[in-house]
Motif scaffolding. Structure first.
Motif, PDB file in Angstrom:
ATOM      1  N   ARG A  25       0.834  -1.204   0.000  1.00  0.00           N
ATOM      2  CA  ARG A  25       0.000   0.000   0.000  1.00  0.00           C
ATOM      3  C   ARG A  25       0.873   1.260   0.000  1.00  0.00           C
ATOM      4  O   ARG A  25       0.616   2.203  -0.751  1.00  0.00           O
ATOM      5  N   LEU A  28       2.580   1.640  -3.324  1.00  0.00           N
ATOM      6  CA  LEU A  28       1.603   2.042  -4.341  1.00  0.00           C
ATOM      7  C   LEU A  28       1.276   3.519  -4.213  1.00  0.00           C
ATOM      8  O   LEU A  28       1.315   4.273  -5.190  1.00  0.00           O
TER       9      LEU A  28
ATOM     10  N   LEU B  26      -7.962   3.784  -0.068  1.00  0.00           N
ATOM     11  CA  LEU B  26      -9.158   3.163   0.514  1.00  0.00           C
ATOM     12  C   LEU B  26      -9.766   2.123  -0.410  1.00  0.00           C
ATOM     13  O   LEU B  26     -10.255   1.081   0.029  1.00  0.00           O
ATOM     14  N   TYR B  28      -8.071   0.446  -2.532  1.00  0.00           N
ATOM     15  CA  TYR B  28      -7.104  -0.654  -2.414  1.00  0.00           C
ATOM     16  C   TYR B  28      -7.462  -1.537  -1.220  1.00  0.00           C
ATOM     17  O   TYR B  28      -7.534  -2.769  -1.333  1.00  0.00           O
ATOM     18  N   ASP B  29      -7.701  -0.896  -0.077  1.00  0.00           N
ATOM     19  CA  ASP B  29      -8.036  -1.654   1.135  1.00  0.00           C
ATOM     20  C   ASP B  29      -9.247  -2.541   0.926  1.00  0.00           C
ATOM     21  O   ASP B  29      -9.309  -3.657   1.434  1.00  0.00           O
ATOM     22  N   VAL B  32      -8.004  -5.402  -2.142  1.00  0.00           N
ATOM     23  CA  VAL B  32      -6.715  -6.099  -2.268  1.00  0.00           C
ATOM     24  C   VAL B  32      -6.821  -7.598  -1.945  1.00  0.00           C
ATOM     25  O   VAL B  32      -6.255  -8.422  -2.666  1.00  0.00           O
TER      26      VAL B  32
END
Lengths: 402, 184
Positions: A25, A28, B26, B28-29, B32
């Protein structure tokens, strides 16, 4: 067969490694952040957002004339995102005003970053001031104005309360240095913005005509002052904990600026006291006496010792100023925390002092037009209530009334 | 976050028009885990799955930012990009088919996962995973999307670019194949 589905469902528990997720994360976000600055949203930005919410065909529909009429009808009936747009120019009392406030709350709710939430609260507080200015400038009657301004002022104070709460959060949050620094930047920006708002309120003449309106505005300004003191508190606290990079000069400057602000306020209120309370006090004491001679005497004596007829309130300019001076000297000694404590006390006392003076002014303003005590002492005297406050030092006229 | 929720739309808006990295974080969270899982069952190596997943999110960011089209379904978009990324991965590795069941690789997958289950369940799951490993990629894909990720036939069809009836047929055949393998 069922077993297969159950087993497949259990595969949902398969997850990537937590530390990989976190690390990835960061990588990224670093990669994408480096790709260019964040663009500020503009009117077209909002338009695009609304387009995103709306099915594609609708936008084409709007281009046709009957589409426009339909939307206008929707405005009236009120539905969805379009109503939100239409409510943007509403003021307290309007039907769409509640929609405006709700859409603001929704915006805050959708925002994730605490800093951005704080910025939104300040923007909305500013909007309340815009509404107040609009109301004050309009031609509706006084009672309505009072009501509407009071509503807007209350909402304004709520917004600032939210800002103060977010300051508390900053105080208690432990985070990376650069995160804290960014939060402190926001705190400073908020401080400047609310200062500008206070100035707008002070300079707006149309807000000074009615006593009730003045009261609303003063309470709004008090809230601003509290917010500003809190801002300094957060900055000092973080500095003290070593969590932000601030040179001691910058910090001292910040606190000094606040001390000056409070000092200016005390002076301003003292001035008001002198011109509006003292003079009317004298006149009141003049008209209340029974015999003509004593009226004379009172006029003369009060003329020479006008400062002694001032009623000293517990919350007064001297006490507030004394605390402020203490804050200043503590600051010079480098004791930031205690200087801040004194500053807070002084600010609070100044606020109470202002309230007391405001109250006195109100009492005097309402007392003067209705009482006509001079006519008790002499039946031939005609007193014009409206001119009384201005007449204080004109002895010949007072004498002629006897 | 559901795929059509207001919150997701708002975050997408922020990504597209304000290049808001935080908003993308967010998203991504929210996605993922799913994308990783999907890729993992295609490539059977945790390291590769991690690399490919990372690439998927980077590519999605680029796409959202630069496309002229509106992104109405982020879910489908991410899976499509993931699929294509795996295809590229295989082209690079010059593989035509799925890797053969490799006991070591397999153990890697099971051991390195953050799964808390009791032993019995683990064994059962191992079974299904072995079975999945042995079927065609086409079959495995639809099974994962349907029964692990709970997607609708419609969504699956849009991700793998096939018709709805095609998807149903694939699912039917895939389940049959799994049953056959498990009863061996």
């Amino acid at each position: 067969m069922e077993k297969i589905f159950k087993q497949l469902e259990d595969l949902k528990n398969v997850k990537p490694r937590e530390d990989w997720v976190r690390a990835n994360r960061e990588v990224l976000l670093a990669q994408i952040s480096s790709q260019g600055p964040v663009r500020e949203s503009s009117f077209f930005g909002i338009l695009n957002f609304i387009r995103m919410l709306v099915p594609a065909g609708f936008v084409n529909f709007l281009a046709k004339p009957f589409g426009v009429v339909t939307v206008a009808v929707l405005f009236v009936l009120g539905s969805g995102a379009f109503t939100v747009n239409a409510s943007k120019s509403s003021i307290p009392g309007d039907i769409l005003y509640s929609v405006k406030l709700t859409s603001e709350k929704v915006q805050v709710g959708l925002t994730v970053s605490e800093n951005k939430k704080t910025a939104l609260h300040v923007d909305f507080a500013e909007e309340r001031i815009n509404e107040i200015e609009q109301i004050a400038a309009s031609t509706i009657d006084v009672t309505e104005k009072r009501e509407k301004i009071s509503i807007a002022a209350d909402n304004f104070k709520d917004s600032l309360n939210s800002v103060q709460e977010s300051f508390d959060k900053v105080k208690t949050t432990k985070a990376e240095k650069d995160v804290i620094n960014r939060s402190i930047e926001v705190v400073k920006q908020v401080d400047q913005k609310v200062e500008a708002i206070a100035l707008r309120l002070t300079n707006n003449e149309s807000l000074k005509s009615d006593a009730a309106v003045v009261k609303s505005i003063d309470s709004a300004k008090a809230e601003i002052a509290e917010t500003q003191v809190k801002a300094v508190e957060v900055i000092v606290d973080k500095y003290d904990k070593g969590e932000i990079e601030l040179t001691s000069e910058e910090l001292v400057e910040t606190v000094e600026a606040k001390i000056k602000q409070v000092g200016d306020k005390i002076t301003a209120v003292a001035e008001r006291e002198r011109t509006e309370v003292t003079s009317t006090d004298v006149e009141t004491s003049t008209v209340i006496t029974d015999s003509p001679e004593s009226v004379n005497e009172t006029v003369e004596s009060s003329d020479s010792s006008s400062s002694e007829t001032v009623v000293v309130a517990p919350a007064d300019s001297e006490s507030a100023q004394r605390l402020l001076d203490e804050a200043s000297s503590l600051l010079n000694q480098g004791d930031l925390i205690n200087a801040l404590e004194k500053l807070k006390e002084s600010s609070e006392l100044a606020r109470q002092y202002e309230e007391v003076i405001q109250q006195k002014i109100e009492e005097l303003q309402s007392a003067v037009p209705t009482t006509d005590p001079v006519s008790d002492t002499s039946s031939e005297v005609t007193v014009e209530p409206e001119t009384l406050p201005e007449d204080i030092s004109v002895e010949p006229k007072a004498q002629s009334e006897l | 976050m559901t795929s059509h929720s207001l919150k997701e739309k708002y975050l997408l808006y922020k990504v597209r028009y304000q290049h808001d990295a935080g908003a993308y974080g967010l998203l991504y969270d929210a996605y993922v885990d799913k994308i990783f899982r999907f890729v993992l069952y295609k490539v059977s190596s945790v390291e590769d799955a991690e690399d490919i997943t990372a690439e998927v999110f980077l590519k999605s960011w680029q796409f959202i930012r630069t496309t002229n089209k509106r992104v109405s379904n982020l879910n489908a978009l991410l899976y499509r990009i993931a699929r294509n990324a795996v295809i590229d991965y295989y082209r690079q590795k010059k593989r035509q088919d799925l890797p053969l069941t490799d006991e070591d690789q397999y153990r890697d997958i099971v051991d390195s996962r953050d799964v808390e289950r009791d032993i019995d369940l683990k064994l059962e799951v191992k079974n299904i995973e072995r079975a999945l490993d042995r079927i065609k990629d086409d079959y495995r894909e639809v099974i994962i999307l349907r029964y692990v990720e709970d997607m609708s036939i419609n969504e699956i069809a849009s991700i793998i670019n096939k018709s709805k009836s095609n998807v149903r047929v694939l699912l039917h055949r895939a389940i049959k194949r799994i049953q056959e393998i498990l009863s061996e």
